[in-house]
Design a protein around this motif. Structure first.
Motif, short mmCIF file in Angstrom:
data_model
loop_
_atom_site.label_atom_id
_atom_site.label_comp_id
_atom_site.label_asym_id
_atom_site.label_seq_id
_atom_site.Cartn_x
_atom_site.Cartn_y
_atom_site.Cartn_z
N THR A 144 14.50 5.28 -3.06
CA THR A 144 13.13 4.77 -3.22
C THR A 144 12.62 5.10 -4.61
O THR A 144 13.02 6.09 -5.23
N ILE A 145 11.73 4.27 -5.08
CA ILE A 145 11.13 4.48 -6.41
C ILE A 145 10.41 5.82 -6.45
O ILE A 145 10.54 6.58 -7.41
N SER A 146 9.68 6.13 -5.38
CA SER A 146 8.87 7.35 -5.36
C SER A 146 9.74 8.60 -5.46
O SER A 146 9.45 9.49 -6.26
N THR A 147 10.79 8.68 -4.67
CA THR A 147 11.65 9.87 -4.70
C THR A 147 12.40 9.96 -6.03
O THR A 147 12.49 11.02 -6.64
N SER A 148 12.93 8.83 -6.49
CA SER A 148 13.66 8.82 -7.76
C SER A 148 12.76 9.28 -8.91
O SER A 148 13.14 10.12 -9.72
N ASN A 149 11.54 8.74 -8.96
CA ASN A 149 10.62 9.11 -10.04
C ASN A 149 10.12 10.55 -9.91
O ASN A 149 9.87 11.21 -10.92
N PHE A 150 9.96 11.03 -8.69
CA PHE A 150 9.52 12.41 -8.47
C PHE A 150 10.50 13.37 -9.15
O PHE A 150 10.10 14.28 -9.86
N ARG A 188 0.83 -1.21 0.00
CA ARG A 188 0.00 0.00 0.00
C ARG A 188 0.87 1.26 0.00
O ARG A 188 1.81 1.37 0.78
N GLN A 189 0.53 2.17 -0.89
CA GLN A 189 1.25 3.44 -1.02
C GLN A 189 0.40 4.56 -0.41
O GLN A 189 -0.80 4.61 -0.65
N PHE A 190 1.03 5.43 0.34
CA PHE A 190 0.35 6.57 0.94
C PHE A 190 0.67 7.83 0.15
O PHE A 190 1.82 8.04 -0.24
N ARG A 191 -0.34 8.63 -0.09
CA ARG A 191 -0.15 9.92 -0.77
C ARG A 191 0.60 10.84 0.19
O ARG A 191 0.19 11.03 1.32
N ILE A 192 1.69 11.40 -0.27
CA ILE A 192 2.54 12.27 0.56
C ILE A 192 2.06 13.71 0.40
O ILE A 192 1.84 14.16 -0.74
N PRO A 193 1.91 14.45 1.51
CA PRO A 193 1.53 15.87 1.40
C PRO A 193 2.56 16.63 0.55
O PRO A 193 3.76 16.32 0.57
N SER A 194 2.09 17.63 -0.18
CA SER A 194 2.96 18.33 -1.14
C SER A 194 4.21 18.91 -0.50
O SER A 194 5.27 18.92 -1.11
N PHE A 195 4.13 19.37 0.75
CA PHE A 195 5.31 19.98 1.38
C PHE A 195 6.38 18.95 1.74
O PHE A 195 7.51 19.31 2.05
N LEU A 196 6.06 17.66 1.68
CA LEU A 196 7.05 16.61 1.96
C LEU A 196 7.46 15.83 0.70
O LEU A 196 8.26 14.90 0.79
N GLN A 197 6.91 16.20 -0.45
CA GLN A 197 7.20 15.44 -1.66
C GLN A 197 8.65 15.58 -2.13
O GLN A 197 9.17 14.68 -2.78
N ASP A 198 9.32 16.66 -1.77
CA ASP A 198 10.73 16.79 -2.13
C ASP A 198 11.58 15.75 -1.40
O ASP A 198 12.69 15.44 -1.84
N VAL A 199 11.07 15.23 -0.31
CA VAL A 199 11.79 14.22 0.46
C VAL A 199 11.34 12.81 0.08
O VAL A 199 12.17 11.94 -0.16
N PHE A 200 10.03 12.59 0.05
CA PHE A 200 9.48 11.25 -0.11
C PHE A 200 8.89 10.95 -1.48
O PHE A 200 8.49 9.82 -1.74
N GLY A 201 8.76 11.94 -2.34
CA GLY A 201 8.06 11.73 -3.60
C GLY A 201 6.56 11.86 -3.40
O GLY A 201 6.11 12.33 -2.36
N GLU A 202 5.80 11.44 -4.39
CA GLU A 202 4.34 11.63 -4.34
C GLU A 202 3.62 10.55 -3.55
O GLU A 202 2.62 10.81 -2.89
N LYS A 203 4.09 9.31 -3.64
CA LYS A 203 3.49 8.19 -2.91
C LYS A 203 4.61 7.35 -2.34
O LYS A 203 5.61 7.10 -3.02
N GLN A 204 4.43 6.90 -1.12
CA GLN A 204 5.48 6.13 -0.46
C GLN A 204 4.83 5.09 0.44
O GLN A 204 3.76 5.32 1.00
N SER A 205 5.47 3.96 0.60
CA SER A 205 4.95 2.93 1.49
C SER A 205 5.35 3.25 2.93
O SER A 205 6.38 3.91 3.17
#
Length: 182
Positions: free
Chosen positions: A72-78, A2-19
């Motif tokens: 992580t896939i999420s941060t790399s793809n972001f 399951r992937q959680f939607r990351i709040p926009s202010f944390l997307q620079d760290v975790f990407g858009e979705k992260q487990s």
């Protein structure tokens, strides 16, 4: 998983979705490594005002946590989808120099490690989409990793920080590890 939607202010760290396991691994690695380094080398903050010690430890945590987050896939793809953000991210990474200034130690080494890392990161970043990117990143990372312990008199905690800074920015961040794999 399951992937959680990351709040926009944390997307620079975790990407858009992260487990959740990935988020926990990132935070635990950053926190435990920072705590372990402080436990092993408490003298690096002995002579400092509390605000400088806290700021240095926060920057150290950011470097350590980023070592894991950038793989992580999420941060790399972001960042793969945001070329400008990627360039800005590389350019603003002055953490190691700030830590050296805050701790009043190894400033010349920190500037050298920072310059090598940033130049290497821009070289690796310029190779995105080319088969040679991973090889160039490994070569530059291994060279830095091999040379850093040879710096005469570098403090052990700055050596650890330098190695993980190199890992975070040059090898973890600048390489497109997944090629938009979702």
């Amino acid at each position: 998983m399951r992937q959680f939607r990351i709040p926009s202010f944390l997307q620079d760290v975790f990407g858009e979705k992260q487990s959740l396991p990935s988020i926990l691994a990132i935070l635990l690695f950053g926190g435990l490594m920072t705590a372990a380094m402080y436990y092993r080398y408490p003298e690096f903050t002995d002579h400092l005002p509390v605000w400088r010690s806290v700021l240095a430890l926060l920057l150290i945590f950011d470097v350590f946590a980023g070592c894991i987050a950038n793989f992580t896939i999420s941060t790399s793809n972001f960042y793969a989808a945001r070329t400008t953000n990627r360039i800005v991210f590389i350019a603003i990474h002055v953490h190691i120099v700030l830590v050296a200034l805050l701790l009043q130690t190894d400033i010349k080494y920190a500037i050298g490690i920072w310059a090598y890392t940033i130049i290497g990161a821009f070289i690796v970043n310029s190779l995105i989409g080319k088969r040679v990117q991973l090889f160039a990143a490994a070569l530059l990372f291994s060279t830095g990793l091999g040379l850093m312990p040879m710096l005469p008199g570098i403090t052990p905690y700055m050596l650890i920080l330098g190695i993980l800074f190199l890992m975070k920015v040059l090898f973890g961040f600048s390489v497109d590890h997944y090629g938009k794999l979702l």
